[in-house]
Design a protein around this motif. Structure first.
Motif, short mmCIF file in Angstrom:
data_model
loop_
_atom_site.label_atom_id
_atom_site.label_comp_id
_atom_site.label_asym_id
_atom_site.label_seq_id
_atom_site.Cartn_x
_atom_site.Cartn_y
_atom_site.Cartn_z
N THR A 189 0.82 -1.22 0.00
CA THR A 189 0.00 0.00 0.00
C THR A 189 0.85 1.26 0.00
O THR A 189 0.32 2.37 -0.15
N GLY A 190 2.15 1.12 0.19
CA GLY A 190 3.02 2.29 0.21
C GLY A 190 3.10 2.94 1.57
O GLY A 190 3.57 4.07 1.71
N LEU A 198 10.61 2.08 -6.11
CA LEU A 198 10.82 0.73 -6.60
C LEU A 198 11.06 0.72 -8.10
O LEU A 198 10.72 1.69 -8.80
N PRO A 199 11.61 -0.37 -8.65
CA PRO A 199 11.80 -0.47 -10.10
C PRO A 199 10.47 -0.36 -10.85
O PRO A 199 9.42 -0.78 -10.33
N GLU A 200 10.51 0.16 -12.05
CA GLU A 200 9.29 0.40 -12.82
C GLU A 200 8.51 -0.88 -13.09
O GLU A 200 7.28 -0.87 -13.07
N TRP A 201 9.22 -1.98 -13.32
CA TRP A 201 8.52 -3.24 -13.62
C TRP A 201 7.68 -3.70 -12.43
O TRP A 201 6.58 -4.25 -12.60
N SER A 202 8.18 -3.46 -11.21
CA SER A 202 7.43 -3.87 -10.02
C SER A 202 6.21 -2.97 -9.82
O SER A 202 5.15 -3.44 -9.40
N ILE A 203 6.34 -1.68 -10.13
CA ILE A 203 5.20 -0.77 -10.01
C ILE A 203 4.13 -1.15 -11.02
O ILE A 203 2.93 -1.12 -10.71
N THR A 204 4.54 -1.52 -12.23
CA THR A 204 3.59 -1.96 -13.25
C THR A 204 2.81 -3.17 -12.77
O THR A 204 1.59 -3.26 -12.97
N ALA A 205 3.49 -4.11 -12.13
CA ALA A 205 2.82 -5.31 -11.61
C ALA A 205 1.86 -4.94 -10.48
O ALA A 205 0.75 -5.47 -10.38
N MET A 206 2.25 -4.00 -9.62
CA MET A 206 1.41 -3.61 -8.48
C MET A 206 0.13 -2.92 -8.93
O MET A 206 -0.88 -2.97 -8.22
N MET A 208 -1.85 -3.83 -10.99
CA MET A 208 -2.87 -4.84 -11.28
C MET A 208 -3.65 -5.24 -10.04
O MET A 208 -4.69 -5.88 -10.14
N PHE A 209 -3.15 -4.86 -8.86
CA PHE A 209 -3.76 -5.28 -7.60
C PHE A 209 -4.30 -4.06 -6.86
O PHE A 209 -3.87 -2.92 -7.09
N PRO A 210 -5.24 -4.27 -5.92
CA PRO A 210 -5.91 -3.12 -5.30
C PRO A 210 -5.05 -2.33 -4.32
O PRO A 210 -5.31 -1.15 -4.08
N PHE A 211 -4.03 -2.96 -3.74
CA PHE A 211 -3.27 -2.31 -2.66
C PHE A 211 -2.57 -1.03 -3.12
O PHE A 211 -2.41 -0.10 -2.34
N TYR A 212 -2.18 -1.00 -4.38
CA TYR A 212 -1.52 0.18 -4.95
C TYR A 212 -2.40 1.42 -4.83
O TYR A 212 -1.91 2.55 -4.68
N TYR A 213 -3.73 1.21 -4.87
CA TYR A 213 -4.69 2.31 -4.91
C TYR A 213 -5.29 2.64 -3.54
O TYR A 213 -6.14 3.52 -3.44
N VAL A 214 -4.85 1.94 -2.50
CA VAL A 214 -5.44 2.12 -1.18
C VAL A 214 -4.82 3.32 -0.44
O VAL A 214 -5.53 4.17 0.09
N THR A 215 -3.50 3.38 -0.40
CA THR A 215 -2.81 4.46 0.31
C THR A 215 -1.89 5.25 -0.61
O THR A 215 -1.91 6.48 -0.64
N TYR A 216 -1.07 4.52 -1.38
CA TYR A 216 -0.03 5.18 -2.17
C TYR A 216 -0.60 6.18 -3.18
O TYR A 216 -0.24 7.37 -3.16
#
Length: 264
Positions: A189-190, A198-206, A208-216
């Motif tokens: 969630t950040g 973090l590396p761009e490839w890991s952010i791209t993967a994140m 796809m999941f809801p946690f990226y949009y919860v706090t970060y």
């Protein structure tokens, strides 16, 4: 719907009795921000930018993200639901005219609503005590989408933790699942570090999941960054929240008929 708002109201009022818990949450928020200030002050020593963040932008992010993290009390749902299932106490939530997910969600929302003012106070205290020039966006659309995302994110995390708690229907001990999930979500969630580091490839993967949009992402939007992701974030998070709501409904009604409720 009225009965759920009554749960919300009673939960809100009950927080007045448990003032020490609120004070500790406020203290934890202040401690998190102070620790971030000490850490990033050392990292930014002699540097103007770190991964596109200025020192004040980084502190503004931590101020906002710590505030949002203090509002997310959903982690207690998974622990309580799993304990009640194993103890046999979950039976009473199955015979009341309240859906268990609705009950625990509105009760948690009542607690979060009470702590809203104290979390704001903690953020203001840190902004005054520390040399932080808070950077916030003035874009009304971006603020609106960030608020929508925050509310969806809180609901999404409640659904997620309720789902984790229901694992107790099938497993004798779910403590390992809960411990791993809590640590993982704190990172994803950040809440620990801005995901932009973090590396761009890991952010791209994140994404796809809801946690990226919860706090970060809401914290980034409120500090005037990542505006191009706002609408996509709301849609993605809404889809995940709807899916988790449906999954909770399906699993609960499938497993409740196998539950004898006698406790262990």
């Amino acid at each position: 719907m009225r009965k759920y708002f009554e749960v919300f109201r009673l939960s809100f009022k009950m927080q007045i009795v448990w003032r020490f818990d609120v004070a500790m949450t406020m203290f934890a928020t202040i401690s998190r921000i102070v620790a971030a200030w000490i850490l990033w002050n050392a990292i930014f020593s002699g540097k103007a930018l770190v991964s596109g963040f200025t020192f004040q932008a980084m502190l503004s992010y931590y101020l906002v993200s710590s505030f949002l993290t203090s509002l997310d009390l959903s982690g207690q749902i998974s622990g309580e639901v799993s304990y009640l299932i194993r103890d046999g106490g979950f039976t009473k939530y199955m015979v009341t005219p309240l859906n268990p997910l609705g009950f625990f969600s509105f009760r948690t929302a009542g607690e979060a609503a009470f702590q809203l003012g104290f979390s704001c106070l903690a953020a203001v205290i840190c902004a005054l005590l520390l040399p932080i020039n808070i950077i916030l966006t003035s874009d009304i659309k971006q603020i609106f989408l960030a608020i929508v995302m925050i509310l969806l994110g809180l609901l999404c995390m409640m659904c997620f933790h309720h789902l984790l708690g229901m694992l107790a229907f099938k497993f004798l001990s779910v403590s390992t699942f809960l411990h791993a999930a809590n640590n993982l979500t704190a990172f994803l969630t950040g809440a620990l570090i801005p995901l932009a580091l973090l590396p761009e490839w890991s952010i791209t993967a994140m994404r796809m999941f809801p946690f990226y949009y919860v706090t970060y992402l809401p914290a980034m939007l409120l500090t005037g960054q990542s505006g191009e992701e706002a609408l996509t974030g709301v849609i993605t998070l809404a889809c995940w929240t709807g899916g988790l709501l449906a999954l909770n409904h399906f699993i609960y009604h499938k497993l409740r008929v196998q539950y004898d409720g006698v406790g262990i």
